[in-house]
Design a protein around this motif. Structure first.
Motif: not given
Length: 428
Positions: A148-168
């Motif tokens: 991760i460049a910034t932020g955090r990893m996604i929570d695989v067990n969360s009920d909230v839809a999350e993603l991490v963005l590719p660079p750029g």
């Protein structure tokens, strides 16, 4: 004469014909530097891959894909394969409940999780009217870390839809920086397979990734977002289509040794599957780099071979020029062994100084090129050093070069040792 005296005399004799000796040393340098540079690049690549694997974690996890799917994609095949109806083809094989049970029955497998296809058309935000292509990959387990460049990893067990963005992607989507995108909402556009309508799904940006060989352009998502994507894409389709699974992730005891992990792979192969760990996936790229660098190493070896011919020529000329001197030393009681040692040491000295020059220039190149590369063409690969050297490998290389030089110098050294002292003293 003591060994120290022989070494001093050998180095002194090299300076009798400075031009010839320098050219020979430069020839050795070219071959040595080529091999050192190749070895340095290979070490740099391997260290970067090792760091990436260590950062990604993933111990005790492997991705399982049906062999039929790999064959249909033309992967993992040894030469042309005959097409056999109902056995081969481009149809992707789905996992069944029986497959899950058989995989879970393998000794050492702790859990098996299926991941459905999550096709996406684009990603967008409220910051810009532009839409950008995106490829989604479901995070198979919380045992994997993301660089991760910034932020955090996604929570695989969360009920909230999350993603991490590719660079750029953060700045392309209109955010001021990667940091500014964290916690913001983006929209994922997908196409319903029945109506062909575009449906947008909201997701929260958990973080932004660094460029990594473990993940090449995909955006990692959690199960909550994957469920929404699948529901939107498959809405109106029969349940059998909605539940299709082509890839599964299996977790096993991370303390298992390599032999046990290989046993799991073998048992999976008997069931018709291919199991790949993160190390396996990165290893394919590592093998690709190694194969290329072997070619450059061969070029370096050819250059050393040419240099060894130069050493033979240099010493033959030295023997010819110092014929009377050899006769005088023999007349004074110096034996064949000492004469042989003197000329052999000159050959070794040529190899040593050529290798030392190669190492010195390689170190200077490392000091200049690594910072330059990290600011230019390796800017998107943080932590990747273009040249890294292993001290033990350098020491071995120096010994190898000196050994080659010694072997090359054996022939003229023997000629010098065998000269008759009387004939040598008469030589004009």
């Amino acid at each position: 004469m003591k060994l120290v005296d022989i070494i001093k005399t050998a180095n002194g004799n090299l300076m009798r014909s400075k031009g010839r000796s320098i050219l020979t040393i430069l020839a050795v340098f070219v071959g040595t530097f080529t091999i050192i540079a190749t070895s340095g690049i290979r070490t740099g690549v391997n260290q970067y891959i090792d760091v990436q694997i260590a950062a990604a974690g993933g111990e005790g996890w492997m991705q399982i894909i049906p062999q039929a799917t790999m064959q249909g994609m033309g992967m993992g095949l040894d030469g042309p394969q005959e097409w056999i109806p109902e056995e081969t083809g481009t149809e992707m094989r789905m996992f069944t409940e029986e497959d899950f049970a058989n995989i879970l029955a393998i000794d050492g497998i702790q859990s098996v999780t299926g991941h459905r296809s999550t096709p996406a058309e684009y990603i967008a935000s409220d910051k810009t009217d532009k839409k950008f292509l995106i490829s989604l990959a479901v995070m198979p387990t919380d045992r994997i870390n993301i660089d991760i460049a910034t932020g955090r990893m996604i929570d695989v067990n969360s009920d909230v839809a999350e993603l991490v963005l590719p660079p750029g992607h953060a700045e392309a989507l209109g955010f001021e920086s990667d940091e500014a995108s964290v916690g913001q909402t983006v929209r994922i556009g997908v196409i319903n397979q029945v109506t062909r309508d575009i449906i947008e799904i909201e997701a929260v940006v958990a973080g932004v990734m660094n460029v990594s060989i473990i993940n090449l352009g995909d955006s990692w998502i959690n199960e909550a977002l994957a469920d929404k994507v699948v529901d939107a894409v498959m809405d109106g389709m029969p349940q059998a289509f909605r539940d299709r699974i082509f890839v599964v992730a299996a977790e096993f005891n991370p303390d298992l040794g390599d032999d046990e992990v290989q046993r799991i792979r073998d048992e999976l192969e008997e069931l018709g599957f291919i199991g790949m760990t993160i190390e396996d996936q990165a290893g394919m790229m590592q093998s690709f780099f190694d194969a290329i660098l072997v070619v450059f190493t061969i070029f370096g070896g050819i250059a050393l071979l040419a240099a060894s011919i130069g050493i033979v020529n240099t010493l033959y000329m030295a023997v010819q020029e110092r014929t009377r001197e050899i006769g005088l030393m023999k007349a004074m009681g110096l034996g064949k062994g000492k004469i042989f040692s003197m000329f052999s040491m000159e050959a070794i000295a040529l190899g040593f100084w050529g290798a030392a020059l190669g190492i010195g220039v390689a170190m200077i190149a490392r000091a200049i090129l690594n910072p330059l590369a990290s600011r230019t063409f390796l800017e998107d690969l943080p932590g990747f050093s273009l040249l890294e050297f292993n001290v033990s490998e350098l020491a071995v290389l120096v010994l190898v070069v000196m050994s080659i030089a010694f072997i090359a110098g054996t022939f003229p050294a023997r000629r010098a040792a065998k000269k008759d002292p009387i004939e040598a003293l008469r030589y004009e």
